[in-house]
Enzyme design. Structure first.
Site, PDB file in Angstrom:
ATOM      1  N   LYS A  32       0.821  -1.227   0.000  1.00 43.92           N
ATOM      2  CA  LYS A  32       0.000   0.000   0.000  1.00 43.92           C
ATOM      3  C   LYS A  32       0.849   1.267   0.000  1.00 43.92           C
ATOM      4  CE  LYS A  32      -0.713  -0.047   4.968  1.00 43.92           C
ATOM      5  NZ  LYS A  32      -1.408  -0.833   5.978  1.00 43.92           N
TER       6      LYS A  32
ATOM      7  N   ARG B 249      -8.054  -1.481  16.253  1.00 41.09           N
ATOM      8  CA  ARG B 249      -8.501  -1.213  14.890  1.00 41.09           C
ATOM      9  C   ARG B 249      -9.341  -2.432  14.529  1.00 41.09           C
ATOM     10  NH1 ARG B 249      -4.480   0.202  10.023  1.00 41.09           N
ATOM     11  NH2 ARG B 249      -4.717  -2.027   9.687  1.00 41.09           N
TER      12      ARG B 249
END
Ligand code: PLP
Length: 353
Positions: free
Chosen positions: A36, A131
């Site tokens: 990413k 998360r």
């Protein structure tokens, strides 16, 4: 060559992959390469694959599509839990996805059945960073349901750290994940091929642990590309931290006052700023701005300092270097700045070595 650009030193990235593979491989940990940061850049992704990385992982399906389209042959893992609105693309392009919602898993199953394919899933477990992840107390019921879903192959569990809460993947957390894997295998008579302990923040745990339990996978981005662990952002020994260089160009160099003059109101960032009067100074302007990089995350490799920035300009103190129009200024980049810069269409990416 045009500026602004990022020079990407493939030789340094290759070195980092080889070192990390050797390090983690010594205790049986396989590395999933996280792309990413590089926006799924196929040329860099291909280097990971050429050096034996078998799974490429990205948080964005568009980046995965880009790598597939450019012929990078790997297993693709979607790092961010699929959105319900993207299920079809996820099943079409990702071989594996990280998951934490049964509702989404059911849709993946339906879609895989229609497409006559098998989609592999890793269940993320919440271990404190807050998360993604299912609470440990809910795991058994969820796994029971996943195992009944057709078109879905439950291949492993994973956890994530140091992203939201800054929580460390220490020996207690890793033991918890290991025990969970063993317990699920025994209870459901399954075997988990992947027990993914975390990311670049797992370095300290790994170095200090003789016995790493059932953990056999880490998903690494920053360690590969920037040569760092991410709990303290220390450089990992023998790795390059400077594989990426931002190169910018001076478009104005003049002696000007150090303090803006006239009536003071908001500046371009909506702030009313105070300036010290240090007399006249040698000032320069670089043709790059907040739109392109996170200014707080770039570090000059030359003897200049950043005075401030607007969307398209960075103003520098040019006193010590006395650079002229057309000269270049090089910067190292921290993770966030590199992420934005590599994904900016205004910055050229130039592979070197
Ligand atoms: C980004 C990400 C990683 C890689 O993190 P690094 O700190 O770059 O190694 C691993 N896992 C997940 C789920 C991620 O989102």
């Amino acid at each position: 060559m045009r500026t602004p650009r990022i020079d990407i030193d493939i030789r340094k990235i290759t070195h980092n992959i080889q070192q990390l593979k050797k390090l983690y491989g010594a205790k049986g940990i396989e590395i999933t390469g996280v792309t990413k940061l590089i926006g799924g850049n196929p040329k860099i992704a291909a280097v990971l694959v050429d050096n034996g990385i078998q799974i490429l992982a990205d948080s964005r399906i568009d980046n995965i599509k880009r790598m597939i389209k450019d012929g990078v042959k790997a297993q693709y893992l979607l790092l961010r839990t699929p959105s319900l609105s993207q299920i079809e693309e996820v099943v079409a392009y990702a071989d594996i996805s990280l998951n934490s919602e049964l509702k989404i898993l059911k849709e993946l199953s339906k879609c895989a059945l229609i497409r006559h394919t098998i989609h592999k899933v890793i269940l993320m477990v919440e271990l404190g960073d807050l998360r993604e992840g299912i609470m440990p107390i809910d795991i058994d019921n969820t796994v029971k349901e996943i195992l009944e879903l057709k078109g879905i192959n439950f291949i492993g569990i994973g956890s994530n750290f140091a992203c939201y809460g800054g929580i460390s993947p220490d020996v207690n957390k890793m033991n918890e994940l290991s025990s969970l894997a063993i317990r699920l295998e025994n209870k459901f008579k399954i075997s988990l091929t992947i027990v993914s302990g975390g990311n670049s923040s797992n370095y300290n745990w790994f170095k200090s642990s003789k016995n790493i339990g059932r953990i056999n996978n880490l998903r690494l981005g920053e360690s590969i590309f920037l040569g760092r662990e991410t709990l303290c952002r220390k450089a990992i020994p023998n790795l390059y931290t400077d594989a990426f260089t931002l190169i910018t160009e001076i478009i104005e160099a003049k002696i000007k006052p150090s303090k803006p003059y006239g009536k003071v109101y908001q500046n371009g960032n909506g702030k009313i700023k105070k300036f010290k009067d240090k007399g006249e100074m040698n000032r320069g302007i670089l043709a790059i701005g907040r739109q392109d990089v996170a200014i707080s995350g770039i570090i000059p490799r030359q003897d200049i300092s950043i005075l401030g920035a607007s969307s398209d300009h960075i103003m520098i103190d040019n006193t010590r270097s006395n650079l002229k129009v057309g000269d270049t200024v090089e910067f190292s980049l921290k993770y966030k700045a590199l992420l934005r810069a590599l994904n900016s269409s205004y910055i050229a990416k130039n592979i070197i070595n």
